[in-house]
Design an enzyme around this catalytic site. Sequence first.
Site, PDB file in Angstrom:
ATOM      1  N   ASN A   1       2.525  -3.172  -8.662  1.00  0.00           N
ATOM      2  CA  ASN A   1       2.991  -4.402  -9.313  1.00  0.00           C
ATOM      3  C   ASN A   1       2.814  -4.270 -10.833  1.00  0.00           C
ATOM      4  O   ASN A   1       1.691  -4.290 -11.336  1.00  0.00           O
ATOM      5  CB  ASN A   1       2.185  -5.578  -8.747  1.00  0.00           C
ATOM      6  CG  ASN A   1       2.630  -6.909  -9.310  1.00  0.00           C
ATOM      7  OD1 ASN A   1       2.955  -7.015 -10.490  1.00  0.00           O
ATOM      8  ND2 ASN A   1       2.641  -7.913  -8.465  1.00  0.00           N
TER       9      ASN A   1
ATOM     10  N   ASP B   1      -6.193  -7.731  -5.192  1.00  0.00           N
ATOM     11  CA  ASP B   1      -5.405  -8.470  -4.215  1.00  0.00           C
ATOM     12  C   ASP B   1      -5.460  -9.931  -4.622  1.00  0.00           C
ATOM     13  O   ASP B   1      -6.541 -10.465  -4.898  1.00  0.00           O
ATOM     14  CB  ASP B   1      -5.921  -8.279  -2.790  1.00  0.00           C
ATOM     15  CG  ASP B   1      -4.834  -8.649  -1.792  1.00  0.00           C
ATOM     16  OD1 ASP B   1      -3.801  -7.955  -1.760  1.00  0.00           O
ATOM     17  OD2 ASP B   1      -4.990  -9.665  -1.083  1.00  0.00           O
TER      18      ASP B   1
ATOM     19  N   LYS C   1       0.797  -6.952 -12.732  1.00  0.00           N
ATOM     20  CA  LYS C   1      -0.664  -6.796 -12.685  1.00  0.00           C
ATOM     21  C   LYS C   1      -1.113  -5.729 -13.678  1.00  0.00           C
ATOM     22  O   LYS C   1      -2.102  -5.912 -14.393  1.00  0.00           O
ATOM     23  CB  LYS C   1      -1.116  -6.364 -11.281  1.00  0.00           C
ATOM     24  CG  LYS C   1      -1.015  -7.428 -10.213  1.00  0.00           C
ATOM     25  CD  LYS C   1      -1.597  -6.870  -8.900  1.00  0.00           C
ATOM     26  CE  LYS C   1      -1.426  -7.823  -7.749  1.00  0.00           C
ATOM     27  NZ  LYS C   1      -1.937  -7.269  -6.476  1.00  0.00           N
TER      28      LYS C   1
ATOM     29  N   TYR D   1       4.589 -16.087  -8.989  1.00  0.00           N
ATOM     30  CA  TYR D   1       4.702 -17.547  -8.951  1.00  0.00           C
ATOM     31  C   TYR D   1       4.454 -18.195 -10.325  1.00  0.00           C
ATOM     32  O   TYR D   1       4.349 -19.420 -10.408  1.00  0.00           O
ATOM     33  CB  TYR D   1       3.700 -18.112  -7.930  1.00  0.00           C
ATOM     34  CG  TYR D   1       3.976 -17.673  -6.497  1.00  0.00           C
ATOM     35  CD1 TYR D   1       4.849 -18.378  -5.683  1.00  0.00           C
ATOM     36  CD2 TYR D   1       3.365 -16.541  -5.963  1.00  0.00           C
ATOM     37  CE1 TYR D   1       5.107 -17.982  -4.376  1.00  0.00           C
ATOM     38  CE2 TYR D   1       3.615 -16.128  -4.656  1.00  0.00           C
ATOM     39  CZ  TYR D   1       4.485 -16.854  -3.875  1.00  0.00           C
ATOM     40  OH  TYR D   1       4.748 -16.460  -2.577  1.00  0.00           O
TER      41      TYR D   1
END
Length: 204
Positions: A10, A70, A13, A155
């Site tokens: 990702n 996570d 991240k 999100y």
Amino acid sequence: MTELVLATKNEGKVREFREILRDLPVEIVSLIDFPDFPEIIEDGRTFEENALKKARALAIFTKDVAIADDSGLVVDALSGSPGVFSARYSGEGATDLKNNLKLLNDLKDVHLKDRGAAFKCAIAVVAPDGFEEVVTGECRGTIGFEMRGNEGFGYDPLFIPNGFDKTFAELGMEVKNRISHRFRAITAVNPVLINQVFRLKAEG
Ligand code: ITT
């Protein structure tokens, strides 16, 4: 410079880790640099379990210190969903856009006062000698009624952190990285990380 491998594909991240840890003399690299690393099934019941699973697998693969993140969104009105299923919330072929649209739809009859939510992040640090540490961070806020803003990922266009009237995607990385779940978890892990990385490097 010392390399530190983050068990993620990702890029959102990775960008945040690099920015938050910019004062550490380490170069953060991701799974994008390890194309042979096998897919890890994230079947844990908690963010902590999944973070540990990813970091353990990567530490074995690289024979070096590994970190994993996570994370996900826990929505009060949905009894904690999507939680550990945040990445796959809209099902097969999920994308950030599809996940956000599903969330908006699932909350379409929910009033502002009941739209509370939290971003949660678990970070695991695992070393090949068996050292393991997991820390968590949380950021509370509200789910908006429409997607707003272009920064961040996931999100972020729907999440309005408490104390603000804009989404993370509108506020941008500078504000997000001062208050986010990821910042809080990274801040908690920082001394451990420094210790491990430099001890192992010193041991050669
Ligand atoms: P890796 O497992 O490769 O790290 P992933 O995107 O699958 O990448 P997770 O399994 O941890 O990561 O799923 C996290 C989900 O929660 C995913 O849908 C993200 O978009 C979302 N998420 C996590 N942190 C977020 C943040 O800071 N802002 C917005 N969305 C976030």
